[in-house]
Design an enzyme around this catalytic site. Structure first.
Site, PDB file in Angstrom:
ATOM      1  N   ARG A  76       0.922  -1.193   0.058  1.00  0.00           N
ATOM      2  CA  ARG A  76       0.104  -0.078  -0.050  1.00  0.00           C
ATOM      3  C   ARG A  76       0.701   1.297   0.052  1.00  0.00           C
ATOM      4  O   ARG A  76       0.396   2.168   0.561  1.00  0.00           O
ATOM      5  CB  ARG A  76      -1.105   0.152   1.090  1.00  0.00           C
ATOM      6  CG  ARG A  76      -1.914  -1.031   1.205  1.00  0.00           C
ATOM      7  CD  ARG A  76      -3.250  -0.851   0.072  1.00  0.00           C
ATOM      8  NE  ARG A  76      -4.150  -2.048  -0.034  1.00  0.00           N
ATOM      9  CZ  ARG A  76      -5.275  -1.875   0.776  1.00  0.00           C
ATOM     10  NH1 ARG A  76      -5.458  -0.720   1.419  1.00  0.00           N
ATOM     11  NH2 ARG A  76      -5.962  -2.618   0.684  1.00  0.00           N
ATOM     12  N   ARG A  80      -3.038   6.398   0.058  1.00  0.00           N
ATOM     13  CA  ARG A  80      -3.642   7.474   0.748  1.00  0.00           C
ATOM     14  C   ARG A  80      -2.547   8.336   1.818  1.00  0.00           C
ATOM     15  O   ARG A  80      -2.920   9.394   2.204  1.00  0.00           O
ATOM     16  CB  ARG A  80      -4.996   7.299   1.462  1.00  0.00           C
ATOM     17  CG  ARG A  80      -6.120   7.316   0.709  1.00  0.00           C
ATOM     18  CD  ARG A  80      -7.343   6.406   1.068  1.00  0.00           C
ATOM     19  NE  ARG A  80      -6.894   5.194   1.714  1.00  0.00           N
ATOM     20  CZ  ARG A  80      -7.834   4.412   2.256  1.00  0.00           C
ATOM     21  NH1 ARG A  80      -8.874   4.876   2.737  1.00  0.00           N
ATOM     22  NH2 ARG A  80      -7.466   3.247   2.886  1.00  0.00           N
ATOM     23  N   ARG A  83      -6.325  11.701  -7.330  1.00  0.00           N
ATOM     24  CA  ARG A  83      -7.183  10.811  -7.400  1.00  0.00           C
ATOM     25  C   ARG A  83      -8.412  11.865  -6.951  1.00  0.00           C
ATOM     26  O   ARG A  83      -9.691  11.234  -7.070  1.00  0.00           O
ATOM     27  CB  ARG A  83      -7.296   9.861  -5.891  1.00  0.00           C
ATOM     28  CG  ARG A  83      -6.607   8.566  -6.422  1.00  0.00           C
ATOM     29  CD  ARG A  83      -7.334   7.565  -7.136  1.00  0.00           C
ATOM     30  NE  ARG A  83      -8.708   7.708  -6.835  1.00  0.00           N
ATOM     31  CZ  ARG A  83      -9.299   6.829  -5.887  1.00  0.00           C
ATOM     32  NH1 ARG A  83      -8.255   6.284  -4.999  1.00  0.00           N
ATOM     33  NH2 ARG A  83     -10.394   7.113  -5.318  1.00  0.00           N
ATOM     34  N   TYR A 136     -15.024 -11.731   0.111  1.00  0.00           N
ATOM     35  CA  TYR A 136     -15.606 -10.474  -0.340  1.00  0.00           C
ATOM     36  C   TYR A 136     -17.072 -10.911  -1.182  1.00  0.00           C
ATOM     37  O   TYR A 136     -18.140 -10.227  -0.688  1.00  0.00           O
ATOM     38  CB  TYR A 136     -14.920  -9.426  -1.016  1.00  0.00           C
ATOM     39  CG  TYR A 136     -13.790  -8.639  -0.386  1.00  0.00           C
ATOM     40  CD1 TYR A 136     -14.186  -7.750   0.680  1.00  0.00           C
ATOM     41  CD2 TYR A 136     -12.376  -9.130  -0.317  1.00  0.00           C
ATOM     42  CE1 TYR A 136     -13.343  -7.083   1.389  1.00  0.00           C
ATOM     43  CE2 TYR A 136     -11.678  -8.333   0.313  1.00  0.00           C
ATOM     44  CZ  TYR A 136     -11.976  -7.451   1.257  1.00  0.00           C
ATOM     45  OH  TYR A 136     -11.110  -6.542   2.057  1.00  0.00           O
TER      46      TYR A 136
HETATM   47  O1  CP3 Z   1       0.091  -1.526  -2.586  1.00  0.00           O
HETATM   48  C1  CP3 Z   1      -0.087  -0.676  -3.339  1.00  0.00           C
HETATM   49  O2  CP3 Z   1       0.338   0.374  -2.947  1.00  0.00           O
HETATM   50  C2  CP3 Z   1      -0.878  -0.950  -4.431  1.00  0.00           C
HETATM   51  C3  CP3 Z   1      -2.312  -0.830  -4.358  1.00  0.00           C
HETATM   52  C4  CP3 Z   1      -2.951  -1.785  -3.618  1.00  0.00           C
HETATM   53  C5  CP3 Z   1      -4.526  -1.295  -3.449  1.00  0.00           C
HETATM   54  N1  CP3 Z   1      -5.241  -2.579  -3.206  1.00  0.00           N
HETATM   55  C6  CP3 Z   1      -4.846  -0.068  -3.767  1.00  0.00           C
HETATM   56  C7  CP3 Z   1      -6.232   0.499  -2.866  1.00  0.00           C
HETATM   57  C8  CP3 Z   1      -3.265  -3.109  -3.325  1.00  0.00           C
HETATM   58  C9  CP3 Z   1      -1.814  -4.105  -3.553  1.00  0.00           C
HETATM   59  C10 CP3 Z   1      -4.355  -3.552  -3.085  1.00  0.00           C
HETATM   60  C11 CP3 Z   1      -4.716  -4.960  -2.450  1.00  0.00           C
HETATM   61  C12 CP3 Z   1      -5.928  -5.024  -1.631  1.00  0.00           C
HETATM   62  N2  CP3 Z   1      -7.002  -4.702  -1.799  1.00  0.00           N
HETATM   63  C13 CP3 Z   1      -5.998  -6.087  -0.709  1.00  0.00           C
HETATM   64  C14 CP3 Z   1      -4.682  -6.991  -0.095  1.00  0.00           C
HETATM   65  C15 CP3 Z   1      -3.773  -6.151   0.677  1.00  0.00           C
HETATM   66  C16 CP3 Z   1      -4.232  -5.761   2.133  1.00  0.00           C
HETATM   67  O3  CP3 Z   1      -4.403  -4.759   2.422  1.00  0.00           O
HETATM   68  O4  CP3 Z   1      -4.329  -6.896   2.665  1.00  0.00           O
HETATM   69  C17 CP3 Z   1      -7.193  -6.136   0.007  1.00  0.00           C
HETATM   70  C18 CP3 Z   1      -7.736  -7.057   1.172  1.00  0.00           C
HETATM   71  C19 CP3 Z   1      -8.090  -5.243  -0.921  1.00  0.00           C
HETATM   72  C20 CP3 Z   1      -9.453  -4.808  -0.638  1.00  0.00           C
HETATM   73  C21 CP3 Z   1      -9.531  -3.354  -0.439  1.00  0.00           C
HETATM   74  N3  CP3 Z   1      -9.637  -2.331  -1.497  1.00  0.00           N
HETATM   75  C22 CP3 Z   1      -9.653  -2.630   0.998  1.00  0.00           C
HETATM   76  C23 CP3 Z   1      -9.606  -3.324   2.131  1.00  0.00           C
HETATM   77  C24 CP3 Z   1      -9.546  -1.347   0.606  1.00  0.00           C
HETATM   78  C25 CP3 Z   1      -9.647  -0.134   1.650  1.00  0.00           C
HETATM   79  C26 CP3 Z   1     -10.938   0.465   1.915  1.00  0.00           C
HETATM   80  C27 CP3 Z   1     -10.795   1.938   2.694  1.00  0.00           C
HETATM   81  O5  CP3 Z   1     -11.177   2.951   1.935  1.00  0.00           O
HETATM   82  O6  CP3 Z   1     -10.471   1.893   3.695  1.00  0.00           O
HETATM   83  C28 CP3 Z   1      -9.610  -0.970  -0.909  1.00  0.00           C
HETATM   84  C29 CP3 Z   1      -9.476   0.160  -1.528  1.00  0.00           C
HETATM   85  C30 CP3 Z   1      -8.385   0.707  -2.065  1.00  0.00           C
HETATM   86  N4  CP3 Z   1      -7.314  -0.215  -2.743  1.00  0.00           N
HETATM   87  C31 CP3 Z   1      -7.610   2.088  -1.710  1.00  0.00           C
HETATM   88  C32 CP3 Z   1      -6.406   1.918  -2.309  1.00  0.00           C
HETATM   89  C33 CP3 Z   1      -5.178   2.798  -2.553  1.00  0.00           C
HETATM   90  C34 CP3 Z   1      -8.070   3.141  -1.159  1.00  0.00           C
HETATM   91  C35 CP3 Z   1      -9.120   3.584  -2.254  1.00  0.00           C
HETATM   92  C36 CP3 Z   1      -8.885   5.210  -2.071  1.00  0.00           C
HETATM   93  O7  CP3 Z   1      -7.694   5.752  -1.936  1.00  0.00           O
HETATM   94  O8  CP3 Z   1     -10.023   5.737  -2.488  1.00  0.00           O
END
Ligand code: CP3
Length: 350
Positions: free
Chosen positions: A33, A37, A46, A157
């Site tokens: 990640r 953010r 974004r 999910y």
């Molecule tokens: O690592 C990186 O920087 C690459 C980007 C990345 C994202 N999601 C971007 C994202 C990666 C590798 C993921 C994987 C992902 N997504 C996982 C596995 C990694 C982990 O954290 O265990 C999981 C479980 C998800 C599902 C998911 N998508 C979640 C739990 C969330 C967060 C929700 C929230 O807003 O709290 C997302 C959304 C997400 N994926 C964001 C980003 C940058 C946030 C969205 C935003 O910025 O508006």
């Protein structure tokens, strides 16, 4: 699969060397990640664009993937995307809701729901391949990591309809309708493998399979209900010429089993010291991890002591990729991440 060859500088990079358990000039470091953010420049590009929409725009994906590389000097980039991108691309009705995560319109409860999940064709994720092609020349010697969600975490999910603390509906399906469960995981493994192959063909240098929520399971259940499906994904990439990283949270009791899924590198969360983890995973695999993401909020001297400890414990492994034990929290001060990169490089210089 016909992966495009990597430039020599990428093949010889500290990150790929550590994945292959070869010595390098320093311990490589990147952060799960990292593209997200915690960075003001991320929030800026974004603004007003939905998460799934931004994943479909190669220009944005390229820019966001590069941001942490420019800012922190990390040893690897991770493609900006999400684990639900291939499901949405295949036609599953879902969205990523800010502050919540993936939300599925019609959760899976029966075999008919599984059969209604379309297969993924490569063309449906053309924009991901395009983003990777744009990124490669921009990244130069920095390897690009592609990724996907593992069948269990994706299934959770789809069955829960959104994020869950207990994974109760997922486990109820697993125990109560094992045929439906296995059919669902087979379909998800197929989608995931297609998605990873697209990324490998387009030129990623490594892949990470995220089974973030597998730690909710006992080892026996993991072996029975999950391992065969994760094996199908990782085994499907055997011979693809890219290291495979496998990661989950809360997996202390699963490390031995996860190590059998076919990865070259096993990710470890912050709960298990890397020397202990290596004992469980075996000396034929590198480890990745495992600084507690919350130590980034600690005073500088506490943070540096923790970085030092993780590096010391990582020396027990045949290869160590420094990372956090889970993703960067949105409230993290990006300067703390930059300092960790510099410190890892300085303390591990050989
Ligand atoms: O690592 C990186 O920087 C690459 C980007 C990345 C994202 N999601 C971007 C994202 C990666 C590798 C993921 C994987 C992902 N997504 C996982 C596995 C990694 C982990 O954290 O265990 C999981 C479980 C998800 C599902 C998911 N998508 C979640 C739990 C969330 C967060 C929700 C929230 O807003 O709290 C997302 C959304 C997400 N994926 C964001 C980003 C940058 C946030 C969205 C935003 O910025 O508006």
């Amino acid at each position: 699969m016909s992966p495009s060859p990597q430039p020599a500088a990428v093949t010889d990079s500290p990150f790929l060397r550590a994945c292959r358990r070869e010595p390098g000039p320093h311990t490589p470091v990147w952060f799960m990640r990292q593209a997200g953010r915690s960075l003001p420049e991320y929030r800026q590009v974004r603004a007003g664009i939905g998460m799934l929409e931004s994943c479909r725009r190669p220009d944005l994906v390229c820019e966001i993937t590069l941001q942490p590389v420019r800012r922190h000097g990390v040893d690897a980039a991770i493609l900006f995307s999400d684990i639900v991108v291939p499901l949405a691309a295949a036609g599953v009705d879902l969205d990523i809701v800010p502050g919540t995560g993936p939300v599925v319109a019609k959760p899976v409860t029966a075999l008919a729901d599984v059969e209604a999940i379309p297969k993924l064709s490569s063309e449906q994720v053309d924009y991901v391949a395009e983003a990777i092609r744009l990124l490669r020349p921009e990244l130069g010697a920095t390897p690009l990591i592609g990724f996907a969600g593992a069948p269990f975490t994706l299934a959770s999910y789809l069955v829960e309809g959104g994020p869950s603390r207990t994974h109760a509906k997922t486990k109820a399906l697993m125990y109560g309708a094992p045929d439906v469960w296995h059919a669902l995981c087979r379909r998800l493994a197929e989608i995931t493998l297609t998605f990873l192959r697209v990324q490998v063909d387009a030129g990623v240098a490594a892949v990470q399979l995220f089974d973030s929520w597998a730690g909710a399971l006992s080892e026996a259940d993991y072996r029975r209900y999950v391992l065969p499906h994760s094996k199908a994904v990782l085994g499907g990439l055997e011979g693809a010429g890219v290291p495979r990283i496998h990661f989950g949270v809360g997996t202390a009791e699963l490390l031995t089993a996860m190590g059998e899924a076919g990865a070259d590198v096993v990710g470890v969360d912050w709960r298990t010291p890397l020397n202990v983890a290596t004992g469980r995973i075996g000396a034929d695999k590198a480890v990745q991890g495992n600084l507690d993401p919350c130590t980034l909020f600690a005073p500088a001297e506490v943070l540096s002591a923790e970085v030092r400890r993780v590096l010391d414990e990582g020396r027990a492994a045949p290869g160590h990729v420094f990372n956090l034990g889970h993703g960067v929290l949105p409230e993290t001060d990006p300067d703390a991440l930059t300092r960790v990169v510099a410190l890892v490089h300085e303390l591990s210089a050989r």
